[in-house]
Design an enzyme around this catalytic site. Structure first.
Site, PDB file in Angstrom:
ATOM      1  N   ILE A  42      -9.897  -2.313  -1.369  1.00 49.19           N
ATOM      2  CA  ILE A  42      -9.386  -3.176  -2.590  1.00 49.19           C
ATOM      3  C   ILE A  42      -8.956  -4.331  -2.314  1.00 49.19           C
ATOM      4  O   ILE A  42      -9.378  -5.371  -2.806  1.00 49.19           O
ATOM      5  CB  ILE A  42      -7.927  -2.402  -3.263  1.00 49.19           C
ATOM      6  CG1 ILE A  42      -8.365  -0.718  -3.308  1.00 49.19           C
ATOM      7  CG2 ILE A  42      -7.407  -2.986  -4.442  1.00 49.19           C
ATOM      8  CD1 ILE A  42      -7.069   0.080  -3.818  1.00 49.19           C
ATOM      9  N   ASN A  74      -0.629   9.923   3.698  1.00 51.99           N
ATOM     10  CA  ASN A  74      -0.204   9.260   4.830  1.00 51.99           C
ATOM     11  C   ASN A  74       1.334   9.293   4.710  1.00 51.99           C
ATOM     12  O   ASN A  74       1.810   9.609   3.762  1.00 51.99           O
ATOM     13  CB  ASN A  74      -0.663   8.111   5.299  1.00 51.99           C
ATOM     14  CG  ASN A  74      -0.689   6.874   4.314  1.00 51.99           C
ATOM     15  OD1 ASN A  74       0.185   6.606   3.951  1.00 51.99           O
ATOM     16  ND2 ASN A  74      -1.853   6.627   3.796  1.00 51.99           N
TER      17      ASN A  74
HETATM   18  N1  CTP Z   1      -6.382  -2.010   1.850  1.00 53.41           N
HETATM   19  C1  CTP Z   1      -7.094  -1.975   0.677  1.00 53.41           C
HETATM   20  N2  CTP Z   1      -7.876  -0.943   0.642  1.00 53.41           N
HETATM   21  C2  CTP Z   1      -8.344  -0.022   1.481  1.00 53.41           C
HETATM   22  C3  CTP Z   1      -7.749  -0.251   2.680  1.00 53.41           C
HETATM   23  C4  CTP Z   1      -6.794  -1.182   3.049  1.00 53.41           C
HETATM   24  O1  CTP Z   1      -6.633  -2.615  -0.126  1.00 53.41           O
HETATM   25  N3  CTP Z   1      -9.360   0.620   1.103  1.00 53.41           N
HETATM   26  C5  CTP Z   1      -5.424  -2.985   2.248  1.00 53.41           C
HETATM   27  C6  CTP Z   1      -4.270  -2.645   2.481  1.00 53.41           C
HETATM   28  O2  CTP Z   1      -3.255  -2.460   1.462  1.00 53.41           O
HETATM   29  C7  CTP Z   1      -3.494  -3.474   3.377  1.00 53.41           C
HETATM   30  C8  CTP Z   1      -4.653  -4.041   4.317  1.00 53.41           C
HETATM   31  O3  CTP Z   1      -5.844  -3.996   3.519  1.00 53.41           O
HETATM   32  O4  CTP Z   1      -2.955  -4.975   2.899  1.00 53.41           O
HETATM   33  C9  CTP Z   1      -4.971  -3.625   5.396  1.00 53.41           C
HETATM   34  O5  CTP Z   1      -4.900  -2.040   5.391  1.00 53.41           O
HETATM   35  P1  CTP Z   1      -5.122  -1.320   6.738  1.00 53.41           P
HETATM   36  O6  CTP Z   1      -4.959   0.164   6.748  1.00 53.41           O
HETATM   37  O7  CTP Z   1      -4.140  -1.970   8.003  1.00 53.41           O
HETATM   38  O8  CTP Z   1      -6.603  -1.638   7.394  1.00 53.41           O
HETATM   39  P2  CTP Z   1      -7.742  -1.239   7.184  1.00 53.41           P
HETATM   40  O9  CTP Z   1      -8.832  -2.202   6.095  1.00 53.41           O
HETATM   41  O10 CTP Z   1      -7.907   0.267   6.684  1.00 53.41           O
HETATM   42  O11 CTP Z   1      -8.461  -1.217   8.678  1.00 53.41           O
HETATM   43  P3  CTP Z   1      -8.173  -0.241   9.817  1.00 53.41           P
HETATM   44  O12 CTP Z   1      -7.876   1.256   9.213  1.00 53.41           O
HETATM   45  O13 CTP Z   1      -9.424  -0.191  10.511  1.00 53.41           O
HETATM   46  O14 CTP Z   1      -7.015  -0.748  10.772  1.00 53.41           O
END
Ligand code: CTP
Length: 402
Positions: free
Chosen positions: A312, A213
């Site tokens: 995570i 990304n």
């Molecule tokens: N995060 C993480 N591990 C993942 C996904 C997200 O640790 N597999 C953490 C990111 O570093 C951030 C938070 O969770 O601090 C939110 O990430 P975001 O991508 O905005 O949200 P998602 O949990 O992926 O939800 P969505 O894609 O539905 O918005």
């Protein structure tokens, strides 16, 4: 943190080829909002002209204790009393030895000796050949200077002007600038260990292709720098980004979400603060081809199937240490719309005390950002500013909540 704005510094140059870096340092200090009074030794004038330093600092340079410009003829008293710090860069081996013995036979060493020791810190950036640096006499001097409350910066490592390679060259101007900013920063996180995830992850499809990304890692690296400057012991676990590591920060490079997950598991046990800024891929290809997937003549497209990556942040936030308050977790939310609603829901879902929302498409890769801080009490906006300024504000907000 730009703690140098409004500070008045005496920049002292002693003799060494690294004087050329002092010109860039002077410029960087002025750009950071400091005012700079340059003082040069005789030896320094062999390497750099006072005219250059005057042009860069906007002030006439002092080179002699017999300079009659001061009405009382006491430049060493007057210049040291008005300074917030004296920074000697480069500090030659001879100059360090002089400081150690309290000798005062030129204006710069005289000024260092005459400074009010509890009000005007003395910061030195050593610069010399590797053998001179490694010599027990220099090492003894450095140890004693530190014991005498002189703040001795690290030396750099690499090619030297003499053709040799090793420790002893002066840090680059930007490194000294960062160390000086850290020196003046309030130590809000002293004694704390901070773990930060930053950047995107890369999920391989085959050996040459993958899914990633647009996250640049800039916000996470700015937070790591701010935490370090606030006195914390900081580790950043970085996905594939092309950013320089902030001074004093330990860096672990990873590629996939699973690599990041494993690195976080081993590091987080020592942390008191976990800040998840990484844009972790939510899914990875179900299988990873060992060889490059080739186009077929009939034009069939490959069918990709995905599996979900571990969350995570959620895993860490739900651990015993986070739940009993030994670990403070901060999440980020990169959204495209309805920031407050999504950030509020995400904070509850991930069970983090503080969630920082931002609009992904308008921040990825940029040097500035705007943040929305959501906690149990509500939401606070941090208006658009540089990512470094926002990182400093966020670290102050976290410190307040600990
Ligand atoms: N995060 C993480 N591990 C993942 C996904 C997200 O640790 N597999 C953490 C990111 O570093 C951030 C938070 O969770 O601090 C939110 O990430 P975001 O991508 O905005 O949200 P998602 O949990 O992926 O939800 P969505 O894609 O539905 O918005």
């Amino acid at each position: 943190m730009n703690t140098l704005a409004g500070k008045h510094l005496v920049l002292g140059l002693s003799g060494g080829i690294a004087c050329f870096k002092a010109a860039e340092l002077c410029r960087a200090l002025i750009k950071a909002g400091a005012s700079v009074q340059v003082v040069m030794t005789d030896a320094a004038e062999h390497f750099m002209t006072a005219v250059t330093m005057q042009a860069l600092s906007g002030r006439a340079v002092y080179t002699s204790q017999w300079d009659a410009r001061e009405a009382n003829n006491m430049a060493h008293i007057n210049l040291s009393r008005e300074a917030d710090a004296i920074v000697v860069a480069p500090a030659s081996a001879d100059f360090l030895a002089k400081l150690l013995h309290g000798r005062a036979d030129d204006l710069l060493s005289l000024m260092c000796l005459a400074r009010p020791i509890d009000k005007v810190p003395l910061i030195v950036a050593p610069a010399m050949n590797r053998e001179m640096w490694a010599n027990p006499a220099t090492q003894r001097n450095v140890a004693q200077l530190k014991a005498d409350c002189v703040y001795v910066l690290d030396v750099g490592q690499g090619d030297q002007a003499c053709g040799e390679t090793g420790d002893g060259r002066m840090l680059e101007a930007q490194e000294i600038l960062e160390d000086l900013q850290a020196f003046f920063a309030p130590k809000l996180l002293a004694g704390k260990t901070v773990l930060v995830t930053a950047g995107p992850t890369y999920e391989a499809i085959d050996p040459v292709r993958g899914i990633t990304n647009l996250s640049s890692g800039k916000m996470g690296f700015a937070i790591a720098r701010a935490a370090r400057q606030a006195g914390a012991d900081v580790t950043v676990i970085a996905g594939p980004v092309s950013l320089a590591t902030p001074r004093g920060v330990r860096r672990i490079d990873v590629r996939s979400a699973q690599d990041m997950f494993c690195a976080v598991q081993t590091q987080v046990t020592q942390a008191q603060i976990f800040i998840a800024t990484a844009a972790v891929a939510d899914w990875r290809p179900h299988t990873q081809a060992d060889q490059k997937i080739k186009k077929d003549a009939a034009g069939h497209t490959p069918q990709l199937a995905f599996i979900e990556n571990p969350d995570i942040l959620a895993g860490v936030a739900q651990s015993d240490r986070a739940q009993n308050g030994a670990l403070f977790c901060v999440g980020f939310a990169a959204e495209s719309h309805d920031l407050l609603a999504h950030a509020t829901a995400k904070r509850l879902r991930k069970q983090v005390p503080l969630l920082v929302g931002n609009i992904g498409p308008s921040t990825f890769g940029q040097d500035d950002n705007a943040l929305l801080l959501v906690d149990a009490l509500g939401a606070t906006e941090l208006p658009r500013a540089s990512k470094q300024d926002l990182a400093d504000e966020l670290i102050a907000e976290i410190a307040r909540r600990l």
